[in-house]
Design an enzyme around this catalytic site. Sequence first.
Site, PDB file in Angstrom:
ATOM      1  N   TYR A  30       0.819  -1.205   0.000  1.00  0.00           N
ATOM      2  CA  TYR A  30       0.000   0.000   0.000  1.00  0.00           C
ATOM      3  C   TYR A  30       0.850   1.252   0.000  1.00  0.00           C
ATOM      4  O   TYR A  30       2.075   1.191   0.150  1.00  0.00           O
ATOM      5  CB  TYR A  30      -0.972  -0.004   1.189  1.00  0.00           C
ATOM      6  CG  TYR A  30      -0.355   0.336   2.534  1.00  0.00           C
ATOM      7  CD1 TYR A  30       0.465  -0.570   3.202  1.00  0.00           C
ATOM      8  CD2 TYR A  30      -0.605   1.558   3.142  1.00  0.00           C
ATOM      9  CE1 TYR A  30       1.011  -0.258   4.437  1.00  0.00           C
ATOM     10  CE2 TYR A  30      -0.066   1.876   4.380  1.00  0.00           C
ATOM     11  CZ  TYR A  30       0.748   0.960   5.020  1.00  0.00           C
ATOM     12  OH  TYR A  30       1.286   1.273   6.242  1.00  0.00           O
ATOM     13  N   ARG A  49       8.624   4.019  -4.109  1.00  0.00           N
ATOM     14  CA  ARG A  49       8.530   3.037  -3.017  1.00  0.00           C
ATOM     15  C   ARG A  49       7.467   1.985  -3.325  1.00  0.00           C
ATOM     16  O   ARG A  49       7.664   0.789  -3.053  1.00  0.00           O
ATOM     17  CB  ARG A  49       8.217   3.760  -1.702  1.00  0.00           C
ATOM     18  CG  ARG A  49       8.211   2.815  -0.504  1.00  0.00           C
ATOM     19  CD  ARG A  49       8.088   3.563   0.812  1.00  0.00           C
ATOM     20  NE  ARG A  49       6.811   4.219   0.949  1.00  0.00           N
ATOM     21  CZ  ARG A  49       6.492   5.035   1.961  1.00  0.00           C
ATOM     22  NH1 ARG A  49       7.366   5.300   2.912  1.00  0.00           N
ATOM     23  NH2 ARG A  49       5.296   5.584   2.024  1.00  0.00           N
ATOM     24  N   ARG A  97      -7.898 -20.505  -1.933  1.00  0.00           N
ATOM     25  CA  ARG A  97      -6.876 -20.319  -0.902  1.00  0.00           C
ATOM     26  C   ARG A  97      -5.726 -21.315  -1.046  1.00  0.00           C
ATOM     27  O   ARG A  97      -5.931 -22.525  -0.961  1.00  0.00           O
ATOM     28  CB  ARG A  97      -7.491 -20.438   0.494  1.00  0.00           C
ATOM     29  CG  ARG A  97      -6.498 -20.080   1.594  1.00  0.00           C
ATOM     30  CD  ARG A  97      -7.103 -20.166   2.993  1.00  0.00           C
ATOM     31  NE  ARG A  97      -6.144 -19.742   4.002  1.00  0.00           N
ATOM     32  CZ  ARG A  97      -5.154 -20.510   4.475  1.00  0.00           C
ATOM     33  NH1 ARG A  97      -5.013 -21.744   4.030  1.00  0.00           N
ATOM     34  NH2 ARG A  97      -4.315 -20.040   5.389  1.00  0.00           N
ATOM     35  N   HIS A  99      -1.245 -20.911  -0.400  1.00  0.00           N
ATOM     36  CA  HIS A  99      -0.193 -19.916  -0.108  1.00  0.00           C
ATOM     37  C   HIS A  99       0.571 -19.489  -1.363  1.00  0.00           C
ATOM     38  O   HIS A  99       0.908 -18.329  -1.526  1.00  0.00           O
ATOM     39  CB  HIS A  99       0.798 -20.459   0.925  1.00  0.00           C
ATOM     40  CG  HIS A  99       0.232 -20.572   2.303  1.00  0.00           C
ATOM     41  ND1 HIS A  99      -0.860 -21.354   2.603  1.00  0.00           N
ATOM     42  CD2 HIS A  99       0.610 -19.994   3.469  1.00  0.00           C
ATOM     43  CE1 HIS A  99      -1.136 -21.250   3.886  1.00  0.00           C
ATOM     44  NE2 HIS A  99      -0.254 -20.428   4.444  1.00  0.00           N
ATOM     45  N   LYS A 144       6.306  -1.878   2.156  1.00  0.00           N
ATOM     46  CA  LYS A 144       5.092  -1.269   2.725  1.00  0.00           C
ATOM     47  C   LYS A 144       3.943  -2.256   2.529  1.00  0.00           C
ATOM     48  O   LYS A 144       3.089  -2.113   1.647  1.00  0.00           O
ATOM     49  CB  LYS A 144       4.816   0.102   2.093  1.00  0.00           C
ATOM     50  CG  LYS A 144       3.956   0.987   3.007  1.00  0.00           C
ATOM     51  CD  LYS A 144       4.041   2.434   2.612  1.00  0.00           C
ATOM     52  CE  LYS A 144       2.991   3.305   3.291  1.00  0.00           C
ATOM     53  NZ  LYS A 144       3.040   3.362   4.746  1.00  0.00           N
ATOM     54  N   GLU A 176      11.943   2.149  14.637  1.00  0.00           N
ATOM     55  CA  GLU A 176      10.980   3.162  14.186  1.00  0.00           C
ATOM     56  C   GLU A 176       9.739   3.071  15.052  1.00  0.00           C
ATOM     57  O   GLU A 176       9.722   2.342  16.049  1.00  0.00           O
ATOM     58  CB  GLU A 176      10.643   2.930  12.700  1.00  0.00           C
ATOM     59  CG  GLU A 176      10.024   1.575  12.420  1.00  0.00           C
ATOM     60  CD  GLU A 176       9.604   1.382  10.970  1.00  0.00           C
ATOM     61  OE1 GLU A 176       9.484   2.362  10.220  1.00  0.00           O
ATOM     62  OE2 GLU A 176       9.358   0.215  10.597  1.00  0.00           O
ATOM     63  N   LEU A 200      10.733   1.106   7.645  1.00  0.00           N
ATOM     64  CA  LEU A 200      10.179   1.557   6.374  1.00  0.00           C
ATOM     65  C   LEU A 200      10.880   2.873   6.020  1.00  0.00           C
ATOM     66  O   LEU A 200      10.927   3.782   6.855  1.00  0.00           O
ATOM     67  CB  LEU A 200       8.670   1.791   6.498  1.00  0.00           C
ATOM     68  CG  LEU A 200       8.047   2.215   5.170  1.00  0.00           C
ATOM     69  CD1 LEU A 200       7.898   1.010   4.248  1.00  0.00           C
ATOM     70  CD2 LEU A 200       6.706   2.894   5.367  1.00  0.00           C
TER      71      LEU A 200
HETATM   72  C1  LIG Z   1       6.121   1.539   9.848  1.00  0.00           C
HETATM   73  C2  LIG Z   1       6.187   2.905   9.259  1.00  0.00           C
HETATM   74  N1  LIG Z   1       7.329   3.595   9.337  1.00  0.00           N
HETATM   75  C3  LIG Z   1       7.446   4.837   8.824  1.00  0.00           C
HETATM   76  C4  LIG Z   1       6.358   5.459   8.208  1.00  0.00           C
HETATM   77  C5  LIG Z   1       6.513   6.851   7.645  1.00  0.00           C
HETATM   78  O1  LIG Z   1       6.524   6.826   6.237  1.00  0.00           O
HETATM   79  P1  LIG Z   1       6.045   8.074   5.390  1.00  0.00           P
HETATM   80  O2  LIG Z   1       6.879   9.231   5.838  1.00  0.00           O
HETATM   81  O3  LIG Z   1       6.329   7.692   3.991  1.00  0.00           O
HETATM   82  O4  LIG Z   1       4.607   8.285   5.673  1.00  0.00           O
HETATM   83  C6  LIG Z   1       5.153   4.764   8.088  1.00  0.00           C
HETATM   84  C7  LIG Z   1       4.008   5.394   7.415  1.00  0.00           C
HETATM   85  O5  LIG Z   1       2.944   4.841   7.316  1.00  0.00           O
HETATM   86  C8  LIG Z   1       5.060   3.463   8.621  1.00  0.00           C
HETATM   87  O6  LIG Z   1       3.918   2.760   8.542  1.00  0.00           O
END
Ligand SMILES: Cc1ncc(COP(=O)(O)O)c(C=O)c1O
Length: 282
Positions: A30, A49, A97, A99, A144, A176, A200
């Site tokens: 996403y 991304r 279904r 995997h 993501k 994070e 991320l």
């Molecule tokens: C796990 C995670 N880290 C960092 C971020 C920040 O990313 P962005 O600045 O692209 O929104 C997000 C945003 O949803 C996230 O889900």
Amino acid sequence: MIFLNGEWMPVEDAKISVLDRGFIFGDGVYEYVPVIDGKPYRLDGHLIRLDNSCKEIGLKNPYSNARWTELVLEAARRNGPGDQGVYWQITRGVAKRDHSFPKDVEPTVFMMSNPLPKLTAEQVDNGVPCYTFPDKRWHRCHIKSISLLGNVLAKQHATEHGGAEVVMIRDGFMTEASASNVFCVFGDTIVSPPKDNHILGGITLDGVFDLAKKNGLKLEVRPVPEAEMWAADELWLSSSSKGVLAITTLDDKPIGNAAHKGKPGPMFKKMFALMQADMRGA
Ligand SMILES: Cc1ncc(COP(=O)(O)O)c(C=O)c1O
């Protein structure tokens, strides 16, 4: 109005098969982009991304960047006026279904747009409380992915403690937050963990990097041991829905040095102003 597989419709009319692999396996990726004054902020970064996330999970990106751009603008326009946050996801589609990847299945594409959450004056002026949490997620956090159970459990921990976010720790290092990146400041140096497979790579984080460079602020990208994090002069969150936001208490302990203990620090104030101007295209 939402977008589902090529059509715009009211959200109530949207129907997805229970066999969709997004529903069954969380098998999809996403994006979320803020659209401010009608302009998506750093959309190129989001599209790169997204394409990387698709490649990482062996899913063909169904649309060109030009098509995604049209859709993002249309979603924001149809759901405006006012600043919007456009969310979209691609799943591996509907199949019996199993995997293993199904053959010859069309991906499911869903997009929605909602008003961009606004930070309150209280949040900006006083920062927010956060809580540490062990980072027990998988080792592919750079994707993501819509499989967000690890992040959901982390955020719930923060919520149950009255916090805005978590700061996650893996093997003794700061990673994070549940839906944001985390920065430390030591003196006048901004420090970010590297954009590796344990976080991320945020598009807002890229914005902080660019703004720091353009404005001559010191920036270091390196692993941050937990002990060092606790000694930081400032801690910040960054994300597309928040921009940058100061963390002023962590596990109920005030962050910062004597000059601004438990309050947003001077480097935050600088970056906040730069980010606001950048996001508003000033
Ligand atoms: C796990 C995670 N880290 C960092 C971020 C920040 O990313 P962005 O600045 O692209 O929104 C997000 C945003 O949803 C996230 O889900």
